[in-house]
Scaffold this motif. Structure first.
Motif, mmCIF file in Angstrom:
data_model
loop_
_atom_site.group_PDB
_atom_site.id
_atom_site.type_symbol
_atom_site.label_atom_id
_atom_site.label_comp_id
_atom_site.label_asym_id
_atom_site.label_seq_id
_atom_site.Cartn_x
_atom_site.Cartn_y
_atom_site.Cartn_z
ATOM 1 N N GLN A 1 1.010 -1.138 0.081
ATOM 2 C CA GLN A 1 0.057 -0.093 -0.139
ATOM 3 C C GLN A 1 0.747 1.297 0.044
ATOM 4 O OE1 GLN A 1 -3.565 -0.369 2.723
ATOM 5 N NE2 GLN A 1 -2.491 -2.360 3.189
ATOM 6 N N ALA A 2 1.959 1.432 -0.975
ATOM 7 C CA ALA A 2 2.628 2.432 -1.017
ATOM 8 C C ALA A 2 1.998 3.574 -1.727
ATOM 9 C CB ALA A 2 3.914 2.068 -1.835
ATOM 10 N N ASP A 3 2.487 4.804 -1.847
ATOM 11 C CA ASP A 3 1.951 5.886 -2.638
ATOM 12 C C ASP A 3 2.257 5.875 -3.996
ATOM 13 O OD1 ASP A 3 0.831 7.730 -0.433
ATOM 14 O OD2 ASP A 3 2.744 7.208 0.394
ATOM 15 N N VAL A 4 3.608 5.035 -4.137
ATOM 16 C CA VAL A 4 4.131 4.759 -5.511
ATOM 17 C C VAL A 4 5.049 3.857 -5.585
ATOM 18 C CG1 VAL A 4 5.905 6.720 -4.746
ATOM 19 C CG2 VAL A 4 5.756 6.313 -7.150
ATOM 20 N N ALA A 5 5.186 3.217 -6.686
ATOM 21 C CA ALA A 5 5.779 2.060 -6.985
ATOM 22 C C ALA A 5 6.701 2.378 -8.257
ATOM 23 C CB ALA A 5 4.961 0.691 -7.084
ATOM 24 N N VAL A 6 7.984 1.895 -8.010
ATOM 25 C CA VAL A 6 8.959 2.463 -9.278
ATOM 26 C C VAL A 6 9.440 1.027 -9.856
ATOM 27 C CG1 VAL A 6 11.139 3.431 -10.043
ATOM 28 C CG2 VAL A 6 9.890 4.252 -7.763
ATOM 29 N N PHE A 7 9.262 0.917 -11.117
ATOM 30 C CA PHE A 7 9.459 -0.316 -12.009
ATOM 31 C C PHE A 7 10.552 0.175 -13.106
ATOM 32 C CE2 PHE A 7 6.212 -3.348 -10.850
ATOM 33 C CZ PHE A 7 5.474 -2.648 -10.282
ATOM 34 N N GLY A 8 11.511 -0.706 -13.574
ATOM 35 C CA GLY A 8 12.157 -0.282 -14.512
ATOM 36 C C GLY A 8 11.794 -0.483 -15.979
ATOM 37 N N GLU A 9 12.362 0.589 -16.854
ATOM 38 C CA GLU A 9 11.911 0.486 -18.274
ATOM 39 C C GLU A 9 12.605 -0.575 -18.934
ATOM 40 O OE1 GLU A 9 12.395 4.397 -19.846
ATOM 41 O OE2 GLU A 9 10.775 5.138 -18.879
ATOM 42 N N LYS A 10 13.709 -1.185 -18.400
ATOM 43 C CA LYS A 10 14.176 -2.224 -18.922
ATOM 44 C C LYS A 10 13.224 -3.601 -19.164
ATOM 45 C CE LYS A 10 17.062 -6.006 -18.990
ATOM 46 N NZ LYS A 10 16.243 -7.072 -18.659
ATOM 47 N N ASP A 11 12.130 -3.788 -18.310
ATOM 48 C CA ASP A 11 10.971 -4.530 -18.694
ATOM 49 C C ASP A 11 9.759 -3.693 -19.058
ATOM 50 O OD1 ASP A 11 12.321 -7.330 -17.574
ATOM 51 O OD2 ASP A 11 12.741 -5.950 -16.107
ATOM 52 N N TYR A 12 9.994 -3.152 -20.228
ATOM 53 C CA TYR A 12 9.017 -2.052 -20.702
ATOM 54 C C TYR A 12 7.785 -2.485 -20.865
ATOM 55 C CZ TYR A 12 7.153 1.888 -23.112
ATOM 56 O OH TYR A 12 6.625 3.004 -23.533
ATOM 57 N N GLN A 13 7.549 -3.830 -21.338
ATOM 58 C CA GLN A 13 6.223 -4.218 -21.645
ATOM 59 C C GLN A 13 5.539 -4.566 -20.432
ATOM 60 O OE1 GLN A 13 6.043 -8.002 -24.058
ATOM 61 N NE2 GLN A 13 3.720 -7.884 -24.508
ATOM 62 N N GLN A 14 6.487 -5.079 -19.305
ATOM 63 C CA GLN A 14 5.680 -5.395 -17.976
ATOM 64 C C GLN A 14 5.359 -4.050 -17.226
ATOM 65 O OE1 GLN A 14 8.101 -8.005 -15.111
ATOM 66 N NE2 GLN A 14 8.685 -5.978 -14.200
ATOM 67 N N LEU A 15 6.262 -3.090 -17.677
ATOM 68 C CA LEU A 15 5.822 -1.546 -16.995
ATOM 69 C C LEU A 15 4.488 -1.345 -17.569
ATOM 70 C CD1 LEU A 15 6.090 1.051 -15.645
ATOM 71 C CD2 LEU A 15 7.579 1.701 -17.624
ATOM 72 N N MET A 16 4.099 -1.570 -18.750
ATOM 73 C CA MET A 16 2.836 -1.045 -19.484
ATOM 74 C C MET A 16 1.765 -1.904 -18.884
ATOM 75 S SD MET A 16 3.625 1.267 -21.187
ATOM 76 C CE MET A 16 5.029 1.960 -20.253
ATOM 77 N N VAL A 17 2.015 -3.431 -18.595
ATOM 78 C CA VAL A 17 0.871 -4.267 -18.260
ATOM 79 C C VAL A 17 0.820 -3.578 -16.653
ATOM 80 C CG1 VAL A 17 0.767 -6.532 -17.470
ATOM 81 C CG2 VAL A 17 1.813 -6.169 -19.580
ATOM 82 N N VAL A 18 1.698 -3.641 -15.781
ATOM 83 C CA VAL A 18 1.528 -3.211 -14.504
ATOM 84 C C VAL A 18 0.732 -1.888 -14.437
ATOM 85 C CG1 VAL A 18 2.639 -2.765 -12.368
ATOM 86 C CG2 VAL A 18 3.537 -4.760 -13.540
ATOM 87 N N ARG A 19 1.168 -1.009 -15.272
ATOM 88 C CA ARG A 19 0.384 0.193 -15.122
ATOM 89 C C ARG A 19 -0.871 0.234 -15.521
ATOM 90 N NH1 ARG A 19 3.798 4.616 -18.072
ATOM 91 N NH2 ARG A 19 4.877 4.962 -15.884
ATOM 92 N N ARG A 20 -1.341 -0.633 -16.785
ATOM 93 C CA ARG A 20 -2.654 -0.886 -17.159
ATOM 94 C C ARG A 20 -3.500 -1.678 -15.827
ATOM 95 N NH1 ARG A 20 -5.656 1.639 -20.585
ATOM 96 N NH2 ARG A 20 -7.369 1.623 -18.872
ATOM 97 N N MET A 21 -2.944 -2.390 -15.496
ATOM 98 C CA MET A 21 -3.536 -3.405 -14.221
ATOM 99 C C MET A 21 -3.745 -2.466 -13.026
ATOM 100 S SD MET A 21 -2.105 -6.376 -11.886
ATOM 101 C CE MET A 21 -1.248 -5.204 -11.243
ATOM 102 N N ALA A 22 -2.881 -1.868 -12.665
ATOM 103 C CA ALA A 22 -3.013 -1.098 -11.280
ATOM 104 C C ALA A 22 -4.272 0.167 -11.725
ATOM 105 C CB ALA A 22 -1.932 -0.292 -11.145
ATOM 106 N N ARG A 23 -4.357 0.706 -13.102
ATOM 107 C CA ARG A 23 -5.341 1.499 -13.298
ATOM 108 C C ARG A 23 -6.752 0.928 -13.455
ATOM 109 N NH1 ARG A 23 -3.993 4.503 -18.783
ATOM 110 N NH2 ARG A 23 -2.034 4.752 -17.543
ATOM 111 N N ASP A 24 -6.707 -0.267 -14.144
ATOM 112 C CA ASP A 24 -8.137 -1.023 -14.344
ATOM 113 C C ASP A 24 -8.499 -1.464 -13.106
ATOM 114 O OD1 ASP A 24 -7.906 -0.583 -16.911
ATOM 115 O OD2 ASP A 24 -7.413 -2.801 -17.667
ATOM 116 N N LEU A 25 -7.598 -1.906 -12.252
ATOM 117 C CA LEU A 25 -8.131 -2.464 -10.745
ATOM 118 C C LEU A 25 -8.266 -1.180 -9.890
ATOM 119 C CD1 LEU A 25 -6.751 -6.133 -10.599
ATOM 120 C CD2 LEU A 25 -8.862 -5.298 -11.461
ATOM 121 N N ASP A 26 -7.882 -0.237 -10.075
ATOM 122 C CA ASP A 26 -7.958 1.063 -9.130
ATOM 123 C C ASP A 26 -6.932 0.621 -8.013
ATOM 124 O OD1 ASP A 26 -10.202 2.625 -10.404
ATOM 125 O OD2 ASP A 26 -11.113 0.896 -10.410
ATOM 126 N N ILE A 27 -6.012 0.262 -8.142
ATOM 127 C CA ILE A 27 -4.943 0.101 -7.184
ATOM 128 C C ILE A 27 -4.539 1.291 -6.726
ATOM 129 C CG2 ILE A 27 -2.951 -1.134 -6.389
ATOM 130 C CD1 ILE A 27 -3.652 -3.486 -8.067
#
Lengths: 287, 287
Positions: A147-173
């Motif tokens: 339950q952090a305010d912000v989570a930091v992911f590396g752009e190295k795993d760019y597709q993962q970053l996009m998937v995580v961002r989409r999931m967090a937005r869709d599930l309102d995390i």
């Protein structure tokens, strides 16, 4: 906690983690989070420092998540060295290490899966079909645990970053998802825990990946037909000594969809995965 | 806010909801949550009162979630009467109504799905295969949007309660999931928004459901073979005037798995779904 604290606590359970975060919240601190699979290198530590810029307290997790490995992949041999990781994290300003067991994360009776369409389609998924399902579940869990305010992911795993961002937005995390630039060695090779698998001759090959992508990115930005750009990059990688290329693709930067007209018409990203010996490397660049 | 507040605020956006909840948190209040699809009856209001017992502030949501209806189901005709619902909620002690639009909940680009195995297998899923996928996503979203300490669900939808509890636990959503007993009319009929669809003669039939289940529950508790208990209940429902019975089943109370030896050997629940005219009713009882 100071940059070189020798006493960074380690939480093994979700309860211990939440108790620590709740204590910080009571004192009015903001919290950031960096999830990792351990085997830390300078790339991870950059994420931790970035997290430290964005909140008062930094949690990092080390968890080698079995659900994102297929049976034939390197779960068993993935490097594990917690004491070393903990020292590196403390040195980079991490305030708490969350290092749960597999049983704590996936207790008996665990049956829930999370699927993210859109950005998870194609690219990695064509070659590691199980991967983003495993990532989505473990990241949803970790975000809800910390339950952090912000989570930091590396752009190295760019597709993962996009998937995580989409999931967090869709599930309102309620945690903001932030991407941080890829760290590279002096030859442009993206830092990765899997680089440790490379022999010296393999390292020489691996160091060509970034250059091939950079050259292709220039052509793509020049609105050259993407089919030709991708084909050329593919054969350049083979020429450089990669034994197999899973993909080289230029996609829309935000949702990773292909460009419908076969040329770059919006912010774009070039992404690739290729094999050196038994090691699979990925990399990507902004176009 | 008082029991009969005429001024209960309505939040239409996640931002407005979170601002209100954050304000309460700053004042040290605990928060409980009751998700509904509106068309409120005394059963819902009991959940709201239960929520009021468990926290300082109560949020209720009214959202007819399209993703849990199949194309042939009653999404279009499902009763909608927000002003009436709002008045009932305020009267039951609700402090905030969250009533988002479909666009607020599922904006363009929404691509994430949540699947819960275990308790979602069989029973409702055999007849409404889309149902728990829709429920899991919308409840995950609502729980993350509200971030309540506790959420109250009716035991009327017992399988749903088990699915939601399992999902919240598996994804580490930090809200306790509480079940509240089913409210019934003077004839034992479980209160349901869909009871409004029933004609007087259909109502007479519907009121037999609970009695048939109660009788079967006694036999099951007596360790009679469940195959015979279920078969008898099935034919008793048809005799009572139900036109079709989707299922009558005795299952383990916690995970809804069948009893491997065909007799009750642990806490159990009897669950049924049956049709009166065009209306599908469900009910369940502890064995």
């Amino acid at each position: 906690m100071s940059e070189n604290s020798p006493s960074m606590p380690i939480a093994r359970s979700v309860d211990a983690l939440r108790t620590a975060v709740r204590d910080w919240r009571r004192q009015g601190f903001t919290v950031s989070f960096v999830p990792t699979m351990g085997a830390l290198h300078e790339g991870h530590l950059t994420l931790v420092r970035e997290a430290g810029q964005r909140a008062d307290k930094v949690v990092a997790s080390v968890f080698v998540n079995p659900t994102q490995f297929a049976a034939h992949e390197d779960l068993g041999t993935y490097p594990r060295r917690e004491a070393e990781d903990a020292a590196l994290l403390a040195g980079a300003g991490c305030d708490l290490l969350f290092a749960p067991t597999v049983g704590e994360m996936y207790p008996d009776g665990f049956v829930t899966s999370v699927a993210v369409g859109g950005p998870s389609q194609g690219l990695e998924t064509d070659f590691r079909p199980h991967f983003f399902g495993g990532v989505a579940v473990v990241v949803a869990k970790l975000l809800n645990q910390v339950q952090a305010d912000v989570a930091v992911f590396g752009e190295k795993d760019y597709q993962q970053l996009m998937v995580v961002r989409r999931m967090a937005r869709d599930l309102d995390i309620p945690t903001a998802i932030v991407g941080a630039p890829t760290m590279r060695d002096g030859h442009g090779l993206a830092l990765s825990s899997r680089n440790a698998y490379l022999s010296e001759p393999e390292l020489d090959v691996a160091r060509c990946l970034n250059g091939v992508l950079a050259e292709a990115a220039i052509k793509a930005a020049d609105r050259r037909p993407l089919a030709a750009v991708e084909r050329d990059a593919y054969s350049d990688l083979l020429k450089a000594g990669f034994e197999r290329v899973d993909y080289v693709a230029v996609r829309q930067a935000d949702n990773l969809a292909p460009f419908p007209n076969g040329v770059v018409e919006a912010p774009a990203r070039i992404l690739a995965a290729a094999w050196v010996g038994k090691t699979r490397l990925i990399d990507n660049l902004a176009v």
